[in-house]
Design a protein around this motif. Structure first.
Motif, short mmCIF file in Angstrom:
data_model
loop_
_atom_site.label_atom_id
_atom_site.label_comp_id
_atom_site.label_asym_id
_atom_site.label_seq_id
_atom_site.Cartn_x
_atom_site.Cartn_y
_atom_site.Cartn_z
N ALA A 132 -121.31 -126.59 90.56
CA ALA A 132 -120.93 -127.36 89.15
C ALA A 132 -119.44 -127.79 88.57
CB ALA A 132 -122.24 -126.97 87.85
N LEU A 133 -119.37 -125.95 89.24
CA LEU A 133 -117.62 -125.32 88.27
C LEU A 133 -116.23 -126.70 88.25
CD1 LEU A 133 -118.11 -122.07 87.09
CD2 LEU A 133 -117.96 -123.83 85.67
N PRO A 134 -115.61 -126.67 88.25
CA PRO A 134 -114.29 -127.73 89.18
C PRO A 134 -113.88 -126.60 90.57
CG PRO A 134 -113.91 -127.05 86.40
CD PRO A 134 -115.41 -126.71 86.50
N VAL A 135 -113.38 -127.33 91.27
CA VAL A 135 -112.59 -126.61 92.14
C VAL A 135 -111.47 -126.04 91.85
CG1 VAL A 135 -112.13 -126.66 94.71
CG2 VAL A 135 -114.52 -127.73 94.25
N SER A 136 -110.88 -125.19 91.93
CA SER A 136 -109.15 -124.98 91.71
C SER A 136 -108.92 -123.66 91.90
CB SER A 136 -109.27 -124.70 90.12
OG SER A 136 -109.99 -124.22 89.63
N SER A 137 -107.93 -123.90 92.00
CA SER A 137 -107.53 -121.25 92.37
C SER A 137 -107.25 -120.79 91.14
CB SER A 137 -106.15 -121.50 92.71
OG SER A 137 -104.88 -122.69 92.18
N VAL A 138 -108.78 -120.43 90.28
CA VAL A 138 -108.35 -119.66 89.16
C VAL A 138 -108.50 -118.81 89.53
CG1 VAL A 138 -109.70 -119.13 87.29
CG2 VAL A 138 -109.97 -121.71 87.97
N ALA A 139 -107.83 -118.06 88.99
CA ALA A 139 -107.10 -116.50 89.38
C ALA A 139 -108.50 -114.88 88.73
CB ALA A 139 -105.89 -115.72 88.75
N PRO A 140 -108.98 -114.18 89.34
CA PRO A 140 -110.22 -113.66 89.05
C PRO A 140 -110.12 -113.25 87.44
CG PRO A 140 -109.44 -112.31 90.88
CD PRO A 140 -108.50 -113.75 90.29
N TRP A 141 -111.10 -113.67 86.30
CA TRP A 141 -111.02 -113.24 85.29
C TRP A 141 -112.04 -112.80 84.75
CZ3 TRP A 141 -115.55 -115.47 82.60
CH2 TRP A 141 -116.31 -116.67 83.62
N LEU A 142 -113.55 -112.98 85.78
CA LEU A 142 -114.56 -111.86 85.07
C LEU A 142 -114.83 -110.95 85.60
CD1 LEU A 142 -117.88 -112.59 83.68
CD2 LEU A 142 -118.79 -112.83 84.99
N ALA A 143 -114.95 -109.78 84.84
CA ALA A 143 -115.23 -107.85 85.83
C ALA A 143 -116.09 -108.10 85.32
CB ALA A 143 -114.02 -107.66 84.75
N ILE A 144 -116.83 -107.53 86.20
CA ILE A 144 -118.14 -107.06 85.79
C ILE A 144 -118.54 -105.03 85.95
CG2 ILE A 144 -120.85 -107.06 87.29
CD1 ILE A 144 -119.92 -109.91 88.37
N VAL A 145 -118.54 -105.17 85.26
CA VAL A 145 -118.71 -103.72 85.18
C VAL A 145 -119.76 -102.62 85.24
CG1 VAL A 145 -117.22 -101.22 84.20
CG2 VAL A 145 -116.26 -102.90 84.54
N PHE A 167 -124.95 -105.10 91.11
CA PHE A 167 -125.42 -105.81 92.85
C PHE A 167 -126.15 -105.59 93.16
CE2 PHE A 167 -121.13 -107.73 91.61
CZ PHE A 167 -121.47 -109.18 91.90
N HIS A 168 -127.20 -105.05 92.60
CA HIS A 168 -128.45 -103.62 93.14
C HIS A 168 -129.59 -103.69 92.11
CE1 HIS A 168 -129.81 -100.93 96.26
NE2 HIS A 168 -130.93 -101.28 95.97
N TYR A 169 -129.49 -104.57 92.75
CA TYR A 169 -131.16 -105.48 90.99
C TYR A 169 -130.73 -105.47 89.91
CZ TYR A 169 -134.89 -104.56 94.53
OH TYR A 169 -135.98 -104.39 95.70
N GLY A 170 -129.68 -106.19 89.86
CA GLY A 170 -128.28 -105.99 88.67
C GLY A 170 -128.16 -107.40 88.43
N VAL A 171 -127.44 -107.70 87.01
CA VAL A 171 -127.11 -108.73 87.12
C VAL A 171 -126.14 -109.93 87.68
CG1 VAL A 171 -125.37 -108.47 85.27
CG2 VAL A 171 -126.32 -110.62 84.61
N GLY A 172 -125.92 -109.09 88.53
CA GLY A 172 -123.88 -108.97 89.42
C GLY A 172 -124.75 -109.88 89.95
N ILE A 224 -114.83 -113.22 90.29
CA ILE A 224 -115.31 -112.17 89.61
C ILE A 224 -114.45 -111.15 90.70
CG2 ILE A 224 -117.10 -111.10 90.02
CD1 ILE A 224 -118.74 -113.71 89.93
N VAL A 225 -113.65 -109.99 89.69
CA VAL A 225 -113.80 -108.18 90.21
C VAL A 225 -115.09 -107.52 89.90
CG1 VAL A 225 -112.23 -106.62 90.13
CG2 VAL A 225 -111.11 -109.13 90.35
N ALA A 226 -116.00 -106.39 90.58
CA ALA A 226 -117.10 -105.96 90.27
C ALA A 226 -116.17 -104.90 90.41
CB ALA A 226 -117.66 -106.36 91.02
N TYR A 227 -117.10 -103.40 89.66
CA TYR A 227 -116.01 -101.64 89.47
C TYR A 227 -118.00 -101.39 88.89
CZ TYR A 227 -111.72 -103.73 88.20
OH TYR A 227 -110.73 -104.48 87.95
N PRO A 228 -118.62 -101.28 90.93
CA PRO A 228 -119.47 -100.32 90.68
C PRO A 228 -119.67 -98.97 90.93
CG PRO A 228 -119.32 -101.42 93.07
CD PRO A 228 -118.05 -102.08 92.07
N GLN A 229 -120.92 -98.39 89.66
CA GLN A 229 -121.07 -96.99 89.96
C GLN A 229 -121.76 -97.33 91.01
OE1 GLN A 229 -120.21 -94.30 87.19
NE2 GLN A 229 -119.71 -95.73 85.72
N SER A 230 -122.70 -95.85 91.22
CA SER A 230 -123.85 -95.76 92.07
C SER A 230 -125.05 -96.13 91.03
CB SER A 230 -123.59 -93.85 91.13
OG SER A 230 -122.82 -93.17 92.39
#
Length: 414
Positions: A8-21, A93-98, A110-116
């Motif tokens: 549903a989002l327009p296709v473009s070369s948008v740089a990563p903007w959403l960090a999931i920490v 990304f393990h039963y999380g909101v990611g 998206i850029v994700a920074y998972p922990q244990s």
């Protein structure tokens, strides 16, 4: 809220903007430099109130998750292209909101920074090889989902809903014959409030348990424990029934004819006691089923059976088919156990199936059998007649008592 998707989002070369920490109980101190920098760059930080407190102080605008979480998604998507950070517990990304966010935002943005994860932390605390452990979540899910995993000698790691989950799990296990199983509750792992306590299910007495807890279960079964077998054909006595029940031997053959695959949706039409739909769900955790039953009292039995046998997500629709099928999600496979004498019902089910979708129908009466014979002549497929005899007392001796034969038609839709 309308359904959203990356398409549903327009296709473009948008740089990563959403960090999931991913953030742990040690707060900012446990973040990598890259994760800390992403947090500091963000103009909006979204997370639970506990997460926001752990990450503080924050100069950015903050948004605590509402209920339901999806109410916050439009605010996040409205910031597309602007640095935004979402905080999550441990591994997002393990039963999380990611995983939910990745359905809305292209992975390249998206850029994700998972922990244990809690599973990794618990396995490390206990010295358990994580690859040999079953990892489950009961957060936002029915407690009965654990039932199929209660296998003798199994080790489970279970995410809790809240501080009451461990005692409810201990009670369920004791009732089902697993009273000697060991439950270790690991609370607030990775922070100053961390605590680890162990009890037997039968004598579980822990109180004031932190809502953020993970349960490690070492399953010990009593000789009479109700263990869900890995093969189809559960004992008939395990189902509450008024007699409308596909018997164990016929049920096992029927499941084989349905050929379940992971993640498929089954329509169980004329469900009776719900045995086919329940066993379909037990074949794989991702399997789904809709039981369609005309009588409300039977629908109630189906719901109780589904809970008792570890298939709490089975959906029950009350109504007479084929009218009650309108609007249901299209099935991958269908079983007709009741009402198979109605040609309109069979036609409606066939129309709902995709190409290659399977239909299996069982008939006991001569009228139903005649319809299956005609359908086989028209559409092809396979026919077989199933007959089962069980040894039963005859006075002080024993003899064979033959059940009514079942005619079964199976078809892969061309």
């Amino acid at each position: 809220m309308a359904a959203l998707s990356p398409e549903a989002l327009p296709v473009s070369s948008v740089a990563p903007w959403l960090a999931i920490v991913g953030i742990g109980e040690d707060g900012r101190a446990g973040l990598s430099p890259a994760a800390s920098a992403a947090l500091d760059r963000a103009g909006l930080v979204v997370g639970g109130r506990r997460h926001l407190a752990l990450a503080g102080p924050l100069a950015a605008e903050t948004l605590a998750w509402p209920s339901p979480l999806s109410d916050a998604y439009p605010a996040i998507l409205a910031r597309r292209g602007q640095p935004t950070c979402v905080l999550a517990t441990g591994d997002p990304f393990h039963y999380g909101v990611g995983a939910e966010l990745a359905r809305l935002v292209p992975a390249g943005e998206i850029v994700a920074y998972p922990q244990s994860s809690a599973f990794s932390l618990a396995a490390a605390r206990l010295g358990w090889p994580l690859a040999e452990v079953t990892c489950l979540t009961l957060h936002g899910r029915a407690l009965e989902r654990v039932i199929p995993h209660l296998q003798p000698g199994a080790r489970l790691l279970v995410l809790s809903w809240d501080g009451s989950t461990p005692k409810h799990l201990a009670a369920l296990m004791s009732e089902r014959g697993f009273a000697r199983s060991r439950l270790t509750v690991l609370e607030a792992m990775g922070g100053p409030r961390e605590r680890c306590r162990t009890d037997l299910a039968a004598t579980f007495s822990q109180d004031e348990i932190d809502p953020l807890n993970t349960i490690a279960v070492e399953v010990v079964a009593e000789p009479d424990a109700r263990v869900i077998p890995l093969s189809p054909g559960l004992d008939d006595a395990w189902f509450e029934s008024d007699g409308q029940l596909t018997k164990a031997e016929i049920r096992a053959v029927t499941l084989s004819a349905l050929r379940p695959r992971a993640g498929q949706l089954l329509w169980d039409v004329g469900a009776g006691s719900g045995s086919i739909g329940i066993e379909w769900c037990l074949r794989h955790p991702a399997n789904r089923a809709i039981a369609v039953e005309a009588r409300e009292e039977r629908a109630g039995r189906i719901r109780r059976n589904a809970l008792a046998l570890g298939a709490p997500d089975l959906r029950v629709v009350v109504g007479r088919a084929p009218d009650s099928l309108a609007g249901l999600p299209a099935p991958d496979t269908a079983f007709i156990g009741g009402g198979v004498s109605d040609p309109a019902l069979v036609a409606a089910v066939l129309a709902a199936l995709p190409r290659g979708g399977r239909l299996v129908a069982n008939a006991v009466t001569l009228e139903s059998e005649a319809l299956l014979l005609r359908l086989h002549a028209e559409h092809g497929g396979t026919l077989r007649r199933l007959s089962v005899a069980r040894a039963e007392p005859v006075g002080h001796l024993t003899g064979w008592r033959t059940a009514m034969p079942v005619t079964q038609w199976a078809l892969a839709k061309p």
